[in-house]
Design an enzyme around this catalytic site. Structure first.
Site, PDB file in Angstrom:
ATOM      1  N   LYS A 125      14.933  -5.763  -0.060  1.00  0.00           N
ATOM      2  CA  LYS A 125      15.697  -5.024   0.953  1.00  0.00           C
ATOM      3  C   LYS A 125      17.118  -5.540   1.077  1.00  0.00           C
ATOM      4  CE  LYS A 125      15.246  -3.229   5.663  1.00  0.00           C
ATOM      5  NZ  LYS A 125      14.371  -3.170   6.868  1.00  0.00           N
ATOM      6  N   MET A 180     -20.520  14.617 -13.155  1.00  0.00           N
ATOM      7  CA  MET A 180     -20.749  13.876 -14.390  1.00  0.00           C
ATOM      8  C   MET A 180     -21.668  12.685 -14.152  1.00  0.00           C
ATOM      9  SD  MET A 180     -20.239  13.956 -17.614  1.00  0.00           S
ATOM     10  CE  MET A 180     -18.728  14.789 -18.125  1.00  0.00           C
ATOM     11  N   PHE A 207       5.542  -9.949   6.148  1.00  0.00           N
ATOM     12  CA  PHE A 207       4.936  -8.654   6.482  1.00  0.00           C
ATOM     13  C   PHE A 207       5.190  -7.657   5.358  1.00  0.00           C
ATOM     14  CE2 PHE A 207       5.382  -4.417   8.518  1.00  0.00           C
ATOM     15  CZ  PHE A 207       4.041  -4.230   8.852  1.00  0.00           C
ATOM     16  N   GLN A 208       4.141  -7.007   4.896  1.00  0.00           N
ATOM     17  CA  GLN A 208       4.172  -6.015   3.831  1.00  0.00           C
ATOM     18  C   GLN A 208       4.766  -6.566   2.532  1.00  0.00           C
ATOM     19  OE1 GLN A 208       5.835  -2.291   5.369  1.00  0.00           O
ATOM     20  NE2 GLN A 208       3.777  -1.678   6.020  1.00  0.00           N
ATOM     21  N   GLU A 224       1.054   7.597  -1.530  1.00  0.00           N
ATOM     22  CA  GLU A 224       1.807   7.096  -2.688  1.00  0.00           C
ATOM     23  C   GLU A 224       1.108   7.388  -4.014  1.00  0.00           C
ATOM     24  OE1 GLU A 224       3.121   4.606   0.828  1.00  0.00           O
ATOM     25  OE2 GLU A 224       1.175   5.224   0.000  1.00  0.00           O
TER      26      GLU A 224
END
Length: 608
Positions: A164, A480, A114-115, A52
């Site tokens: 959802k 760096m 969940f999630q 993602e």
């Protein structure tokens, strides 16, 4: 009969109606209802990324290269939280993106389902606005508002969170029947036209100045005002400096361009700001990487500060003439006002500036051992690829060298993570830029550390037919950080060696070497050529200066697959000039323990 569609169908139709042509994303449980109608869309292309974070950076690269709003999509919970880094990156750099996330069903919100993750709460400080959609009827309006917010005023990221059950529920509000929907954004009225009195006062100050500098930030590019800037500069004859976010806003080859200011800016650009009597600041925000120690920055300069975001004006440096407005409108009105004023006499100022430019140009040393100088690689890449090429850089030494040693003649050919400094930005941003500009050549200039954070998106490029090119500046370390360890930590290289050089040590034991207890060998981990091939790309390697041009030309000739070039460079090369963090810009160094000498004869034309 009343026609009905699902909220998911409404989302896809709304994306089509608002003009989105590509979405970078990954499906998951909560967002899955949206992926079913997306499968049937002939107007919105979906690019299936491998992470993602890659989706978010790809949306950024698309937006920066095209000027249009980039779109990314993820599911709830970890899918959404993986977008946090690119959302923060877009917020810092004023990049217009819309992030669409799935959410657990409305009744489950707040139950630790969940999630589940409160992505609206998480991203509240790093978005222009975010929406938790509560009715499928609202989807067309909210999508229209999200794109409007992302693209107008000071651009930035907007998040739309869709439970959802909202995606699955029915709605009779059909996007094409209500488009464009009425926007409901009370209080959002960005000022674009500047106040005429402020513009006239600015014109008078410019006319009276003797050591003015046009200090140009990324806001000029966001306003699509590069042509207007050139008109202003040439009308006045004032020197121009372009920040890291503004590279390409003014041609590097133009005689009025002094280069990039800041921590690793040119001596002429940094010192011009310090010695100026007037800063005409357009779309810049007096960032600490430009100003150094703020209390000592440009001590003798009055300030004209123009910005679309009134919160930036006076935030770090008091403005003598504040101008709120879109940079294109500001510049156009400033040009009109300056026509009525006398031109400033800048002859002595230019003699001084030209002396600094002659005496302290950007440069580098070739390694004494005959190994490859990273600056040479990047310099030749810019020359061979040409000024129409889009370059996307990661973060670190290679980013600074790419900003210094590639000549940017056109706007929107330099993409990088300036404010957040996000390692892993380059590859997915280059992917997004190539999707948005399919006729352009796109190079990602990456370090061996940055490259290992998001190189999985090369699989996306290979499978989706996105033939970007990647130059890995492989110095075997987090360059760096290693430079700072060299300069400030007595060469104690704690956890910066990456093992990507052929002479990188790999010690001991069956678990380490695979050759039995006590064994050791020297290997490349990973071998970037073999990794590239495993990801469906062409892999090349270059280790000598004599092979640089031929290797770049070979990569340029391939346009039916992504290409990765492993440029194995000297590990001790450093970025110069440098102003140490927290130091005054007056303390700029052109090499270790070496400061410019401004007492040379013949160049001190201006009493400063």
């Amino acid at each position: 009969m009343t026609r009905e569609i699902t909220g998911a169908q409404s989302l896809v139709h709304s994306l089509e109606a608002v003009g989105a042509d590509v979405v970078f994303g990954i499906p998951g449980g909560a967002i899955l209802p949206a992926y079913d109608p997306l499968f049937d869309s002939t107007r919105v292309r979906h690019v299936l990324v491998r992470h993602e974070q890659g989706a978010g950076h790809a949306a950024e690269g698309y937006a920066q290269a095209t000027g249009r709003v980039g779109v990314c999509m993820a599911t709830s919970g970890p899918g959404a939280t993986n977008l946090v880094t690119p959302i923060a990156d877009a917020y810092m750099d004023s990049v217009p993106i819309v992030a669409v996330t799935g959410q657990v069903p409305s009744p489950s919100i707040g139950t630790d389902a969940f999630q589940e993750a409160d992505i609206c709460g998480i991203t509240l400080p790093i978005t222009k606005h975010n929406f938790l959609v509560q009715s499928a009827d609202d989807i067309p309006r909210i999508i229209a508002e999200a794109f409007h917010l992302a693209a107008t005023g000071r651009p930035g990221p907007v998040l739309v969170d869709l439970p959802k059950d909202i995606l699955q529920s029915a709605t009779s509000v059909l996007p094409h029947d209500v488009w464009p929907p009425a926007l409901d954004l009370p209080g959002y009225r960005p000022v674009t036209r500047p106040h005429g009195k402020q513009v006239r006062e600015a014109a008078k100050m410019i006319s009276a100045a003797r050591r003015p500098v046009l200090y140009i930030g990324g806001g000029v590019l966001r306003a699509r005002a590069a042509a207007e800037l050139r008109t202003l500069a040439e009308l006045t004859g004032i020197p121009v400096v372009t920040t890291l976010m503004a590279r390409g806003a003014f041609p590097d080859s133009h005689p009025q361009h002094l280069g990039m200011p800041g921590m690793h800016g040119s001596v002429a650009a940094v010192t011009a700001l310090q010695k100026a009597d007037l800063l005409i600041t357009l779309g810049a925000r007096f960032d600490d990487r430009v100003t150094g120690r703020l209390s000592s920055f440009a001590p003798g300069a009055a300030v004209i500060h123009a910005d679309i975001d009134p919160a930036e004006i006076g935030k770090n440096r008091t403005a003598d003439v504040p101008i709120v407005g879109d940079c294109r409108d500001v510049i156009n009105e400033l040009v009109a006002a300056l026509v009525l004023e006398e031109r400033p006499d800048l002859a002595a100022w230019w003699r001084t500036l030209d002396g600094w430019r002659r005496t302290y140009p950007l440069g580098y040393d070739q390694p004494a051992d005959g190994s490859l100088a990273p600056q040479y690689v990047i310099e030749r890449l810019g020359k061979i690829a040409g000024p129409e090429t889009i370059f996307a850089a990661g973060v670190g030494q290679h980013q600074m060298w790419a900003a210094q040693f590639i000549s940017y003649e056109n706007p929107y050919t330099w993409l990088n993570s300036g404010g957040a400094g996000t390692m892993g930005y380059a590859v997915p941003a280059a992917m997004g830029a190539r999707v948005g500009r399919p006729d352009a050549t796109v190079w990602a200039v990456d370090g061996d550390g940055c490259f290992q954070m998001t190189n999985q998106e090369l699989a996306t490029c290979a499978l989706e037919g996105i033939p970007i090119k990647v130059a890995v500046i492989n110095n075997g370390s987090l360059g760096m950080v290693r430079q700072w360890q060299t300069l400030f930590y007595d060469k104690r290289y704690s956890n910066t060696e990456l093992g990507t050089h052929p002479d990188s040590p790999r010690t001991g034991g069956a678990g380490a070497s695979g050759r039995g207890s006590g064994a050791s060998r020297r290997v490349r981990v990973p071998d970037f050529v073999r990794l590239a091939e495993a990801l469906g790309c062409v892999g090349l390697r270059c280790e000598t200066a004599a092979d640089v041009d031929a290797t770049i030309e070979k990569a340029m000739a391939i346009d039916d697959a992504p290409v990765v070039v492993d440029f194995v460079v000297h590990p001790d090369a450093m970025v110069w000039p440098m102003v140490a963090a927290g130091a005054s810009n007056d303390d700029i160094r052109i090499a270790r323990d070496t400061a410019p000498d401004f007492d040379y004869s013949g160049d001190a034309e201006v009493n400063i």
